[in-house]
Design a protein around this motif. Structure first.
Motif, PDB file in Angstrom:
ATOM      1  N   GLY A 252       0.854  -1.277   0.131  1.00 52.28           N
ATOM      2  CA  GLY A 252       0.067  -0.051  -0.061  1.00 52.28           C
ATOM      3  C   GLY A 252       0.829   1.341  -0.091  1.00 52.28           C
ATOM      4  O   GLY A 252       0.310   2.101  -0.643  1.00 52.28           O
ATOM      5  N   ARG A 253       1.909   1.454   0.691  1.00 57.27           N
ATOM      6  CA  ARG A 253       2.941   2.393   0.827  1.00 57.27           C
ATOM      7  C   ARG A 253       3.664   2.456  -0.689  1.00 57.27           C
ATOM      8  O   ARG A 253       3.585   3.746  -1.309  1.00 57.27           O
ATOM      9  N   ALA A 254       3.902   1.247  -1.196  1.00 56.16           N
ATOM     10  CA  ALA A 254       4.423   1.521  -2.691  1.00 56.16           C
ATOM     11  C   ALA A 254       3.532   2.011  -3.565  1.00 56.16           C
ATOM     12  O   ALA A 254       3.859   2.829  -4.448  1.00 56.16           O
ATOM     13  N   LEU A 255       2.524   1.668  -3.763  1.00 55.67           N
ATOM     14  CA  LEU A 255       1.208   1.985  -4.713  1.00 55.67           C
ATOM     15  C   LEU A 255       1.058   3.599  -4.512  1.00 55.67           C
ATOM     16  O   LEU A 255       0.689   3.873  -5.507  1.00 55.67           O
ATOM     17  N   GLY A 256       1.287   4.144  -3.298  1.00 54.04           N
ATOM     18  CA  GLY A 256       0.737   5.438  -3.030  1.00 54.04           C
ATOM     19  C   GLY A 256       1.828   6.406  -3.068  1.00 54.04           C
ATOM     20  O   GLY A 256       1.729   7.511  -2.943  1.00 54.04           O
ATOM     21  N   GLU A 257       2.958   5.818  -3.186  1.00 53.46           N
ATOM     22  CA  GLU A 257       4.280   6.931  -2.992  1.00 53.46           C
ATOM     23  C   GLU A 257       4.317   8.021  -4.042  1.00 53.46           C
ATOM     24  O   GLU A 257       4.097   7.651  -5.224  1.00 53.46           O
ATOM     25  N   THR A 258       4.470   9.041  -3.726  1.00 53.68           N
ATOM     26  CA  THR A 258       4.339  10.110  -4.723  1.00 53.68           C
ATOM     27  C   THR A 258       5.796  11.141  -4.826  1.00 53.68           C
ATOM     28  O   THR A 258       6.358  11.038  -5.997  1.00 53.68           O
ATOM     29  N   ILE A 259       6.326  11.684  -3.738  1.00 55.25           N
ATOM     30  CA  ILE A 259       7.523  12.552  -4.165  1.00 55.25           C
ATOM     31  C   ILE A 259       8.864  11.943  -4.837  1.00 55.25           C
ATOM     32  O   ILE A 259       9.283  12.375  -5.651  1.00 55.25           O
ATOM     33  N   ALA A 260       9.113  10.565  -4.045  1.00 55.18           N
ATOM     34  CA  ALA A 260      10.318  10.219  -4.723  1.00 55.18           C
ATOM     35  C   ALA A 260      10.047   9.586  -6.026  1.00 55.18           C
ATOM     36  O   ALA A 260      11.224   9.797  -6.847  1.00 55.18           O
ATOM     37  N   VAL A 261       8.889   9.170  -6.432  1.00 57.50           N
ATOM     38  CA  VAL A 261       8.686   8.507  -7.743  1.00 57.50           C
ATOM     39  C   VAL A 261       8.430   9.601  -8.735  1.00 57.50           C
ATOM     40  O   VAL A 261       9.148   9.637  -9.908  1.00 57.50           O
ATOM     41  N   THR A 262       8.213  10.670  -8.404  1.00 54.28           N
ATOM     42  CA  THR A 262       7.822  12.105  -9.291  1.00 54.28           C
ATOM     43  C   THR A 262       9.355  12.602  -9.635  1.00 54.28           C
ATOM     44  O   THR A 262       9.767  12.922 -10.568  1.00 54.28           O
ATOM     45  N   PHE A 263      10.398  12.499  -8.431  1.00 48.37           N
ATOM     46  CA  PHE A 263      11.602  12.694  -8.723  1.00 48.37           C
ATOM     47  C   PHE A 263      12.385  12.048  -9.784  1.00 48.37           C
ATOM     48  O   PHE A 263      13.347  12.322 -10.661  1.00 48.37           O
ATOM     49  N   LEU A 264      11.970  10.798  -9.709  1.00 47.91           N
ATOM     50  CA  LEU A 264      13.065   9.777 -10.301  1.00 47.91           C
ATOM     51  C   LEU A 264      12.329   9.150 -11.854  1.00 47.91           C
ATOM     52  O   LEU A 264      13.319   9.184 -12.762  1.00 47.91           O
ATOM     53  N   VAL A 265      11.300   9.034 -11.970  1.00 45.55           N
ATOM     54  CA  VAL A 265      10.804   8.391 -13.132  1.00 45.55           C
ATOM     55  C   VAL A 265      10.785   9.256 -14.378  1.00 45.55           C
ATOM     56  O   VAL A 265      10.353  10.453 -14.221  1.00 45.55           O
ATOM     57  N   SER A 266      11.237   8.899 -15.516  1.00 45.35           N
ATOM     58  CA  SER A 266      11.317   9.600 -16.759  1.00 45.35           C
ATOM     59  C   SER A 266       9.659   9.610 -17.466  1.00 45.35           C
ATOM     60  O   SER A 266       9.224   8.393 -17.769  1.00 45.35           O
ATOM     61  N   ALA A 267       9.116  10.689 -17.401  1.00 45.61           N
ATOM     62  CA  ALA A 267       7.791  10.596 -17.991  1.00 45.61           C
ATOM     63  C   ALA A 267       7.946  10.848 -19.368  1.00 45.61           C
ATOM     64  O   ALA A 267       8.843  11.318 -20.027  1.00 45.61           O
ATOM     65  N   LEU A 268       7.085   9.793 -20.318  1.00 44.61           N
ATOM     66  CA  LEU A 268       7.396   9.665 -21.665  1.00 44.61           C
ATOM     67  C   LEU A 268       6.326  11.118 -22.261  1.00 44.61           C
ATOM     68  O   LEU A 268       5.457  11.431 -21.846  1.00 44.61           O
ATOM     69  N   PRO A 269       6.983  11.610 -23.220  1.00 42.57           N
ATOM     70  CA  PRO A 269       6.645  12.849 -24.064  1.00 42.57           C
ATOM     71  C   PRO A 269       5.285  12.225 -24.718  1.00 42.57           C
ATOM     72  O   PRO A 269       5.200  11.030 -25.206  1.00 42.57           O
ATOM     73  N   ASP A 270       4.278  13.048 -25.020  1.00 43.49           N
ATOM     74  CA  ASP A 270       3.030  12.653 -25.840  1.00 43.49           C
ATOM     75  C   ASP A 270       3.481  12.116 -27.234  1.00 43.49           C
ATOM     76  O   ASP A 270       4.503  12.764 -27.803  1.00 43.49           O
ATOM     77  N   GLY A 271       3.035  11.129 -27.631  1.00 43.49           N
ATOM     78  CA  GLY A 271       3.301  10.383 -28.920  1.00 43.49           C
ATOM     79  C   GLY A 271       4.564   9.521 -28.865  1.00 43.49           C
ATOM     80  O   GLY A 271       4.748   8.896 -29.960  1.00 43.49           O
ATOM     81  N   ALA A 272       5.119   9.563 -27.723  1.00 44.25           N
ATOM     82  CA  ALA A 272       6.435   8.552 -27.698  1.00 44.25           C
ATOM     83  C   ALA A 272       5.994   7.031 -27.655  1.00 44.25           C
ATOM     84  O   ALA A 272       4.993   6.666 -27.239  1.00 44.25           O
TER      85      ALA A 272
END
Length: 335
Positions: A252-272
């Motif tokens: 449950g903690r892992a599913l809802g983690e926000t700040i650390a994931v926001t820092f680390l994961v690379s968001a894919l651009p639109d159309g990627a």
């Protein structure tokens, strides 16, 4: 000897002040402190149920209008365009990223946490147990943003060569296929999440292992079992429900983690290009909502993000419900 309702006369002898003694089931009846405590406990339980229910109602009420106006399949589409006259949005990418990263975290944290708990309760000398347990517990006090900064600055340069080697060696497997992401991947945030939830698994597992009846352990050793055989036949079966509870709480903690994931994961651009590779980028439910909180400018957009939050709420609820069912069945089996 005469008896009244199955109670002997000796048991009905007056107390020191001439009053008849209370039965075990009447010992607490009528005491103000017991009534206050019972009422407070009942009220606390009802408040928790009411709060969870109100949250669910709020999410549903806010999400339904946006879902009615959605022009895309909510569960199978990757499009996220909640604005405009014909809004369209789907959660496939968020669902896969959230579940995959959390699963990786559990696959790492649960075995390591159980092993650490067994070491602290069964193998560590007395002088080491308390300091080591305190050190592990302190990991839970580290803020999420610190984990994010540590992962980005310190751990990622160490992990990058390992990821490259896995891509070159196992790239023919779809989940390990190279995706050309130079930043944080799903696999990477899963590893960081495993470190974040490790104290939860370790602390709860340690407590339940420490409660294993000494007679069970000594009986196994007396029958000629080795230390590991005693652990396998006495400690682990006794602590299995607690380990399951710890794993579900950590999930449950892992599913809802926000700040650390926001820092680390690379968001894919639109159309990627997007694949199911663990070395791809993406966004979780929590990071998507956190990154785009400024877009809550109208009810349509807000409803789309609340709909995503509703899915995360339901997912967490299902996980905890499954854990409760497993634990209750285990208790019924052992009894």
């Amino acid at each position: 000897m005469s008896t009244v309702t199955g109670v002997s006369a000796a048991d009905q002898s007056p107390g020191p002040e001439g009053r008849p003694p209370l039965h075990a089931d009447q010992a607490s009846t009528g005491r103000l402190g017991d009534r206050v405590f019972g009422g407070a406990a009942t009220a606390s339980g009802l408040v928790v149920i009411a709060v969870v229910t109100l949250i669910a109602v709020f999410l549903v009420v806010q999400a339904v209008p946006a879902l009615r106006n959605n022009s895309e399949n909510f569960f199978t589409s990757r499009v996220w365009a909640p604005g405009g006259e014909q809004p369209g949005f789907g959660i496939l990418e968020f669902l896969w990223t959230t579940v995959a990263a959390s699963t990786i975290a559990m696959l790492i944290a649960v075995p390591v946490g159980v092993a650490v708990a067994l070491f602290l309760t069964q193998y560590a000398p007395g002088w080491l147990r308390r300091p080591a347990a305190t050190l592990v517990d302190l990991l839970a006090a580290v803020p999420s943003i610190v984990y994010g900064l540590w992962g980005l600055i310190t751990f990622f340069p160490v992990w990058k060569p390992v990821q490259t080697w896995i891509e070159e060696t196992l790239g023919w497997v779809p989940v390990f296929a190279p995706a050309g992401i130079s930043g944080g991947t799903i696999f990477f945030i899963g590893i960081v999440l495993s470190i974040m939830v490790l104290p939860i698994v370790t602390a709860l597992s340690r407590e339940v292992f420490a409660q294993t009846p000494v007679a069970h352990q000594e009986g196994a050793l007396a029958l000629g079992a080795t230390q590991w055989e005693m652990i396998r036949t006495a400690v682990l079966p006794f602590g299995r429900p607690g380990v399951i509870s710890a794993a579900m709480l950590a999930l449950g903690r892992a599913l809802g983690e926000t700040i650390a994931v926001t820092f680390l994961v690379s968001a894919l651009p639109d159309g990627a290009k997007w694949t199911f590779s663990l070395f791809n980028g993406g966004e979780t439910f929590a990071s998507k909502i956190a990154n785009n909180a400024a877009e809550f400018s109208n009810p349509g957009k807000t409803g789309a993000y609340i709909a995503a939050g509703l899915v995360l709420f339901v997912l967490t609820f299902i996980v905890n419900s499954i854990a409760r069912v497993v634990i209750e069945r285990r208790k019924a089996f052992t009894e």
